[in-house]
Write a protein that holds these residues in place. Structure first.
Motif, mmCIF file in Angstrom:
data_model
loop_
_atom_site.group_PDB
_atom_site.id
_atom_site.type_symbol
_atom_site.label_atom_id
_atom_site.label_comp_id
_atom_site.label_asym_id
_atom_site.label_seq_id
_atom_site.Cartn_x
_atom_site.Cartn_y
_atom_site.Cartn_z
ATOM 1 N N PHE A 1 0.834 -1.205 0.000
ATOM 2 C CA PHE A 1 0.000 0.000 0.000
ATOM 3 C C PHE A 1 0.878 1.269 0.000
ATOM 4 C CE2 PHE A 1 -2.796 3.244 0.733
ATOM 5 C CZ PHE A 1 -3.482 3.329 1.910
ATOM 6 N N MET A 2 1.802 1.374 0.929
ATOM 7 C CA MET A 2 2.608 2.598 0.981
ATOM 8 C C MET A 2 3.533 2.696 -0.229
ATOM 9 S SD MET A 2 1.729 4.662 3.269
ATOM 10 C CE MET A 2 0.010 4.161 3.152
ATOM 11 N N LYS B 1 5.958 5.951 8.532
ATOM 12 C CA LYS B 1 5.642 6.012 9.957
ATOM 13 C C LYS B 1 5.080 4.671 10.425
ATOM 14 C CE LYS B 1 1.911 5.487 10.185
ATOM 15 N NZ LYS B 1 1.160 4.216 9.854
ATOM 16 N N TYR C 1 -0.225 13.112 6.564
ATOM 17 C CA TYR C 1 -1.420 13.932 6.806
ATOM 18 C C TYR C 1 -1.071 15.373 7.158
ATOM 19 C CZ TYR C 1 -4.109 9.626 6.586
ATOM 20 O OH TYR C 1 -4.665 8.448 6.156
ATOM 21 N N TYR D 1 -8.799 8.661 15.291
ATOM 22 C CA TYR D 1 -8.488 7.995 14.031
ATOM 23 C C TYR D 1 -9.222 6.659 14.076
ATOM 24 C CZ TYR D 1 -5.891 7.199 9.685
ATOM 25 O OH TYR D 1 -5.515 6.998 8.358
ATOM 26 N N GLN E 1 -10.959 3.307 12.276
ATOM 27 C CA GLN E 1 -11.050 2.367 11.167
ATOM 28 C C GLN E 1 -11.845 1.143 11.614
ATOM 29 O OE1 GLN E 1 -6.931 1.601 10.001
ATOM 30 N NE2 GLN E 1 -6.851 3.441 8.731
ATOM 31 N N TRP F 1 -11.349 -2.179 9.709
ATOM 32 C CA TRP F 1 -11.025 -3.274 8.773
ATOM 33 C C TRP F 1 -10.804 -4.632 9.427
ATOM 34 C CZ3 TRP F 1 -5.792 -5.079 8.873
ATOM 35 C CH2 TRP F 1 -4.882 -4.263 9.585
ATOM 36 N N ARG G 1 0.294 -6.594 10.545
ATOM 37 C CA ARG G 1 -0.037 -5.443 11.391
ATOM 38 C C ARG G 1 -0.587 -5.878 12.753
ATOM 39 N NH1 ARG G 1 -0.038 -0.671 8.372
ATOM 40 N NH2 ARG G 1 -0.276 -0.898 6.128
ATOM 41 N N ASP H 1 0.115 2.427 14.447
ATOM 42 C CA ASP H 1 -0.235 2.529 13.031
ATOM 43 C C ASP H 1 -1.002 3.816 12.744
ATOM 44 O OD1 ASP H 1 -2.435 0.693 10.822
ATOM 45 O OD2 ASP H 1 -0.690 1.925 10.398
ATOM 46 N N ILE H 2 -2.107 4.046 13.476
ATOM 47 C CA ILE H 2 -2.925 5.229 13.200
ATOM 48 C C ILE H 2 -2.876 6.249 14.334
ATOM 49 C CG2 ILE H 2 -4.426 4.211 11.477
ATOM 50 C CD1 ILE H 2 -6.411 3.479 13.611
ATOM 51 N N HIS I 1 -0.297 8.908 13.692
ATOM 52 C CA HIS I 1 -0.699 10.016 12.813
ATOM 53 C C HIS I 1 -1.331 11.159 13.597
ATOM 54 C CE1 HIS I 1 0.091 8.716 8.736
ATOM 55 N NE2 HIS I 1 -0.550 7.582 8.883
ATOM 56 N N ASN J 1 -11.761 5.336 7.426
ATOM 57 C CA ASN J 1 -10.487 6.037 7.653
ATOM 58 C C ASN J 1 -10.792 7.404 8.240
ATOM 59 O OD1 ASN J 1 -7.607 5.693 7.368
ATOM 60 N ND2 ASN J 1 -7.647 7.393 5.921
ATOM 61 N N TYR K 1 -6.360 11.772 -1.240
ATOM 62 C CA TYR K 1 -5.383 11.161 -0.332
ATOM 63 C C TYR K 1 -4.009 11.092 -0.979
ATOM 64 C CZ TYR K 1 -3.190 7.216 2.189
ATOM 65 O OH TYR K 1 -2.321 6.398 2.879
#
Ligand code: SOE
Length: 392
Positions: free
Chosen positions: A14-15, A104, A136, A164, A166, A168, A179, A192-193, A196, A275, A337
């Motif tokens: 993804f990144m 990150k 972000y 933050y 999510q 999933w 993860r 992870d989030i 941020h 998200n 994004y």
């Protein structure tokens, strides 16, 4: 033709895909002192990295990151791997005189982050630059929020409210991907989030988190192992299970260095929220609120207006004077994004080209890592925990 900045990227999931999009577009939309060249993509699977090179637009591919960082035809190493490899790749790249962009969170432990920040401090004396990929920060509305706080538009900051959200992994049959394993990811939603919103709020307020009181929870503690044949995203045959060794949710109170009080929530179990990154700041003269689901807007309440005229206004952050927006489309045409990564590469290339230090630095990222560690300590002890300050 600008001098080239020859990039080697490690990791292509993804990144890696988001960074590739940014490397591909940045010089077409921003006038920069260097032209990014997508030289090499690196990954463990020979077949996977060859397919990624073709799909993402890299000139060549390799499975050997150690050789990549030593190549004299590479100027910058872009680290898009899981957290358990950030330190060894970044340290090797810096030692080889390569600029480094590291996703990150910076590392899986404070010890690793300290070592990386120290190595980056030495490397910068030789003109080698390092940045951590908190993308972000580069949402135009977030940069506008920072500028308005710095200009005093909301007065004395009293409250910070950050989420933050999510969902999933709400389904218990979702497999035990990397993860969800501490030895690979370092932590769960927190690193992870949560990282941020920690970085973003420290950035837009100019204050650092000074102490925290936290709790974490893991709602689903055992998950089916991924079946190797179908990749990490598909569940196995369900007969083998593994332990989830990270948090599913992290919640904490905080006091900031300038006196503001704060609440933070990072969770992967906010059913229905895909998200949902939201930050609201309340001050003596007004408030600012950002919601990533409406990323081209910033809400502003100006308490200096006549009382009858006050209310949250919706600033559409697409004007040419808004951060980064002059490079894109006419007013009223939103961005997405993926543009935040192009802005990230723009700022990195600009800094390298003019010989300046890009932000967030590895020291800024170490400060985030210290907060993550304090949150984990506080959750374990059920005590308020101070955060060591490394940024003056
Ligand atoms: C997964 O939670 C993830 O991909 C994060 O790792 C990213 O940093 C975030 O931007 C989107 O969600």
């Amino acid at each position: 033709m600008s001098e080239q900045l020859r990039v080697g990227m490690v990791g292509y999931a993804f990144m890696g895909a988001a960074h590739s999009q940014a490397w591909r577009t940045v010089n077409h939309f921003f006038d920069l002192p260097l032209a990014a060249r997508m030289s090499v993509v690196c990954g463990r699977s020979p077949e996977g990295v060859a397919a990624a090179a073709a799909k993402l637009g890299w000139e060549s591919h390799t499975t050997d990151w150690r050789a990549l960082v030593e190549r004299d035809d590479i100027d910058l190493i872009d680290i898009c791997t899981p957290g358990d490899t950030h330190a060894e790749i970044a340290l090797a790249a810096l030692a080889a005189g390569k600029h480094v962009l590291c996703e990150k969170p910076l590392a899986n432990t404070v010890a690793e982050a300290r070592e990386m920040a120290a190595a980056a401090a030495v490397a910068r004396t030789h003109g080698v630059r390092a940045m951590c990929g908190f993308n972000y920060r580069r949402v135009p509305a977030v940069e506008l929020m920072r500028r308005m706080v710095a200009d005093g538009r909301i007065g004395v900051l009293r409250h910070v409210r950050a989420q933050y959200l999510q969902d999933w992994i709400v389904d218990p049959s979702f497999p035990l991907v990397w993860r969800l394993r501490k030895e690979v990811a370092g932590s769960g939603a927190l690193g992870d989030i949560g990282a941020h919103i920690i970085d973003m709020t420290q950035y837009v307020t100019g204050q650092s988190i000074a102490s925290v009181s936290a709790l974490t929870e893991t709602f689903v503690r055992s998950r089916p192992l991924p079946s190797a044949s179908s990749g990490l995203s598909a569940a196995g045959d369900g007969t083998e299970f593994g332990e989830v060794t990270v948090d599913d949710a992290a919640l904490f109170l905080a006091r900031l260095s300038g006196g503001a009080v704060a609440t933070y929530e990072a969770t992967r179990f906010a059913t229905g929220r895909k998200n949902g990154l939201r930050v609201e700041l309340n001050g003596s003269l007004g408030s600012l609120a950002f919601d990533f689901e409406r990323m081209n807007e910033l809400s502003f309440h100006d308490a200096t207006l006549p009382e009858a005229e006050r209310g949250f206004t919706r600033i559409l952050v697409t004007e040419p004077m808004h951060p980064y927006m002059a490079a894109w489309w006419p007013a009223g045409h939103p961005i997405g994004y993926e543009h935040t990564f192009t802005h990230e590469m723009r700022d990195l290339i600009e800094a390298i080209g003019v010989g300046a230090d890009p932000a967030p630095s590895f020291s800024d990222a170490l400060q985030v890592q210290l907060v993550l560690d304090a949150v984990s300590q506080s959750a374990a002890s059920a005590q308020w925990t101070k955060v060591e300050q490394v940024i003056e």
